[in-house]
Design a protein around this motif. Structure first.
Motif, short mmCIF file in Angstrom:
data_model
loop_
_atom_site.label_atom_id
_atom_site.label_comp_id
_atom_site.label_asym_id
_atom_site.label_seq_id
_atom_site.Cartn_x
_atom_site.Cartn_y
_atom_site.Cartn_z
N GLY A 13 23.99 1.82 1.64
CA GLY A 13 23.11 1.75 0.49
C GLY A 13 21.67 2.01 0.89
O GLY A 13 21.39 2.44 2.00
N PRO A 14 20.73 1.77 -0.05
CA PRO A 14 19.32 1.95 0.27
C PRO A 14 18.93 1.05 1.44
O PRO A 14 19.32 -0.12 1.50
CB PRO A 14 18.62 1.52 -1.03
CG PRO A 14 19.64 1.68 -2.09
CD PRO A 14 20.95 1.36 -1.44
N HIS A 38 15.73 5.59 0.47
CA HIS A 38 15.38 4.38 1.20
C HIS A 38 14.04 3.79 0.77
O HIS A 38 13.20 4.46 0.16
CB HIS A 38 15.36 4.68 2.70
CG HIS A 38 16.66 5.21 3.21
ND1 HIS A 38 17.87 4.60 2.94
CD2 HIS A 38 16.95 6.30 3.97
CE1 HIS A 38 18.85 5.29 3.51
NE2 HIS A 38 18.32 6.32 4.15
N HIS A 39 13.84 2.53 1.12
CA HIS A 39 12.57 1.84 0.92
C HIS A 39 11.69 2.13 2.15
O HIS A 39 12.13 1.94 3.29
CB HIS A 39 12.80 0.34 0.79
CG HIS A 39 11.54 -0.45 0.52
ND1 HIS A 39 11.09 -0.69 -0.75
CD2 HIS A 39 10.65 -1.03 1.36
CE1 HIS A 39 9.98 -1.41 -0.69
NE2 HIS A 39 9.68 -1.62 0.59
N VAL A 40 10.45 2.57 1.91
CA VAL A 40 9.59 3.02 3.00
C VAL A 40 8.37 2.12 3.13
O VAL A 40 7.62 1.92 2.16
CB VAL A 40 9.13 4.48 2.78
CG1 VAL A 40 8.14 4.91 3.86
CG2 VAL A 40 10.34 5.42 2.75
N THR A 41 8.17 1.60 4.33
CA THR A 41 6.96 0.85 4.67
C THR A 41 6.21 1.64 5.73
O THR A 41 6.82 2.16 6.67
CB THR A 41 7.31 -0.55 5.20
OG1 THR A 41 7.90 -1.32 4.15
CG2 THR A 41 6.06 -1.27 5.70
N LEU A 42 4.89 1.72 5.57
CA LEU A 42 4.04 2.41 6.53
C LEU A 42 3.06 1.41 7.14
O LEU A 42 2.39 0.67 6.42
CB LEU A 42 3.26 3.54 5.86
CG LEU A 42 2.14 4.19 6.66
CD1 LEU A 42 2.69 4.88 7.90
CD2 LEU A 42 1.35 5.17 5.81
N ILE A 43 2.97 1.40 8.47
CA ILE A 43 1.96 0.63 9.19
C ILE A 43 1.00 1.61 9.84
O ILE A 43 1.40 2.41 10.68
CB ILE A 43 2.59 -0.30 10.25
CG1 ILE A 43 3.55 -1.29 9.58
CG2 ILE A 43 1.50 -1.04 11.04
CD1 ILE A 43 4.31 -2.17 10.55
N ARG A 44 -0.25 1.56 9.41
CA ARG A 44 -1.28 2.48 9.89
C ARG A 44 -2.12 1.85 10.99
O ARG A 44 -2.09 0.65 11.21
CB ARG A 44 -2.18 2.91 8.73
CG ARG A 44 -1.50 3.79 7.71
CD ARG A 44 -2.33 3.96 6.45
NE ARG A 44 -3.74 4.24 6.72
CZ ARG A 44 -4.69 4.26 5.79
NH1 ARG A 44 -4.39 4.00 4.52
NH2 ARG A 44 -5.93 4.53 6.12
N SER A 45 -2.91 2.69 11.68
CA SER A 45 -3.78 2.24 12.76
C SER A 45 -5.17 2.81 12.51
O SER A 45 -5.45 3.97 12.83
CB SER A 45 -3.24 2.69 14.11
OG SER A 45 -4.01 2.18 15.17
N LEU A 46 -6.06 2.00 11.96
CA LEU A 46 -7.35 2.48 11.49
C LEU A 46 -8.23 3.01 12.62
O LEU A 46 -8.92 4.02 12.47
CB LEU A 46 -8.07 1.36 10.75
CG LEU A 46 -9.24 1.74 9.85
CD1 LEU A 46 -8.78 2.72 8.77
CD2 LEU A 46 -9.82 0.49 9.20
N LEU A 47 -8.20 2.36 13.77
CA LEU A 47 -9.04 2.76 14.89
C LEU A 47 -8.77 4.20 15.30
O LEU A 47 -9.68 5.01 15.49
CB LEU A 47 -8.82 1.81 16.07
CG LEU A 47 -9.84 1.88 17.20
CD1 LEU A 47 -11.21 1.43 16.73
CD2 LEU A 47 -9.37 1.00 18.36
#
Length: 431
Positions: A13-14, A38-47
């Motif tokens: 499933g998803p 799918h369910h998508v989560t993004l973790i960014r890196s500002l520096l």
């Protein structure tokens, strides 16, 4: 009684995919994950986004991402761990995707702690520590390139006296050709090693290696559920005045079937010796004059920059969708892509320090002249009054992507556009 469910139990499933990146170029992977439901989560890196002038806010990535978390520095493993654990507690994570060198190892460690399939953490760390990688390959009988980690000019000179000049000097840990040099003689070695002592990329040590002659290629190879997927061999070009600087790539490489198989067999042996377990890997290789492949370096992540787009332009399909499926530990077919065209990229930057032009010249002539063979052409100057000499991949200000059924024509068009652009700018560029 309730039962805990592993990621494999939920693969019908998803599912929940977490991307950890600072590159907007990974947006097609976000789109692929959403297309797959799918369910998508993004973790960014500002520096890192700020240091590389990346503007996620104005990019169209958001429509493919369900939730975004912005960290000051995603390479800070404690901050990343806290973020990932909070995400996992709210919605269990089924798979990670990390395509940036500096983030693969931290993500691998956290994935291992949570019991989520990913590239093996110890193997990824060994791949990035270049001397350790060479030691593992030598012990396995896969590759025996001479090398040494040194702390002084005297130690470097002793190695070079044995191996013979030229030698390669590079950071023991690094990427993007930053800090790498082909050193011709003792005087240059003294200069390079002396500068390396105060150079950031060399914090993990100074690696001196035997110089490898031949044809520079890379193998793109997947590993899913213990099975290798042979994706592509690409040919690489370098700048003759600084061989460590890559100036472009063509996919697929102009190899015959036997050469292609030797390169892929060698890449499989390299990845297998490191025991990376899962992922898509970028293996840089020199085909020697005797036809024998030798390792330049192993990157425990997908090929970078615009190369996934070249892969698609050449007819290889959507490598980002494959990447998502592999990192969700799904079964995938090992059939090799059937390329129908040759896709080429050429990057260029300033040869010497030069005043930054007031504006980008009109580039419309290229599309008018080359039509559909030209797929992308950008010139973007960094902020500042001076263009610094380009000596690493991050120093480029121009990029050309071309495609053609004939390999030589694809390369020629890209190189012609770079040459003409240099003339319009009135400066010498790396090419």
């Amino acid at each position: 009684m309730t039962m805990a469910h592993s990621p494999a139990d939920r693969e019908t499933g998803p599912r929940h995919v977490v991307f950890v990146t600072w590159k907007t170029g990974n947006a097609p992977a976000f789109e692929a994950a959403k297309r797959l439901g799918h369910h998508v989560t993004l973790i960014r890196s500002l520096l890192m986004e700020r240091s590389q002038n990346i503007d996620f806010e104005t990019s169209p990535y958001a429509r493919h991402v369900d939730r975004t978390h912005v960290l000051k520095d995603a390479t800070d493993i404690e901050a990343l761990r806290a973020c990932v654990r909070a995400v996992h507690a709210q919605r269990p994570i089924d798979g990670f995707v990390a395509t940036v060198d500096a983030l693969v190892v931290p993500v691998a460690r956290i994935a291992e702690e949570l019991g989520i399939p990913f590239t093996d953490a110890r193997a990824a760390e060994a791949a990035k520590q270049k001397n350790r990688c060479r030691e593992i390959l030598a012990a396995a009988g896969v590759d025996s390139t001479r090398h040494a980690v040194v702390t002084s000019f005297e130690e470097a000179a002793a190695f070079a006296d044995t191996a013979g000049y030229p030698v390669v000097v590079k950071p023991a840990r690094g990427s993007g050709s930053e800090g790498a040099h082909v050193v011709a003689d003792r005087a240059q070695l003294r200069q390079v090693v002396g500068q390396a002592a105060d150079d950031g990329p060399y914090r993990a040590g100074i690696l001196v290696e035997e110089y490898l002659r031949g044809r520079f290629v890379s193998a793109e190879i997947g590993l899913a559920r213990g099975r290798f997927l042979r994706l592509a061999v690409s040919e690489r070009s370098t700048w003759h005045r600084h061989e460590a600087l890559e100036t472009g790539t063509t996919i697929p490489a102009g190899l015959d079937a036997d050469e292609h198989d030797r390169v892929m067999e060698f890449a499989e042996a390299v990845v297998g010796a490191l025991d990376l377990k899962l992922g898509i890997f970028h293996v840089e290789i020199m085909i020697g004059p005797d036809g024998r492949p030798r390792l330049i370096e192993l990157n425990p992540r997908l090929m970078g920059s615009c190369l996934p787009n070249l892969f698609a332009l050449a007819g290889g399909g959507d490598i980002f969708e494959l990447l998502v499926r592999i990192h969700l530990n799904e079964p995938v077919e090992p059939a090799a892509p059937q390329f129908t065209q040759y896709a080429t990229v050429r990057w260029f930057g300033a040869v010497d320090a030069t005043p930054t032009p007031d504006r980008v010249p009109d580039l419309a002539w290229a599309a008018a002249e080359y039509g559909d063979s030209l797929r992308s052409f950008t010139v973007r100057f960094p902020d500042g009054d001076t263009l610094l000499p380009c000596r690493g991949n991050l120093g480029n200000f121009g990029e050309v992507q071309t495609v053609h059924p004939d390999r030589a024509t694809s390369i020629r068009i890209a190189e012609d556009i770079v040459a003409r652009t240099a003339g319009l700018l009135g400066m010498e560029v790396t090419r």
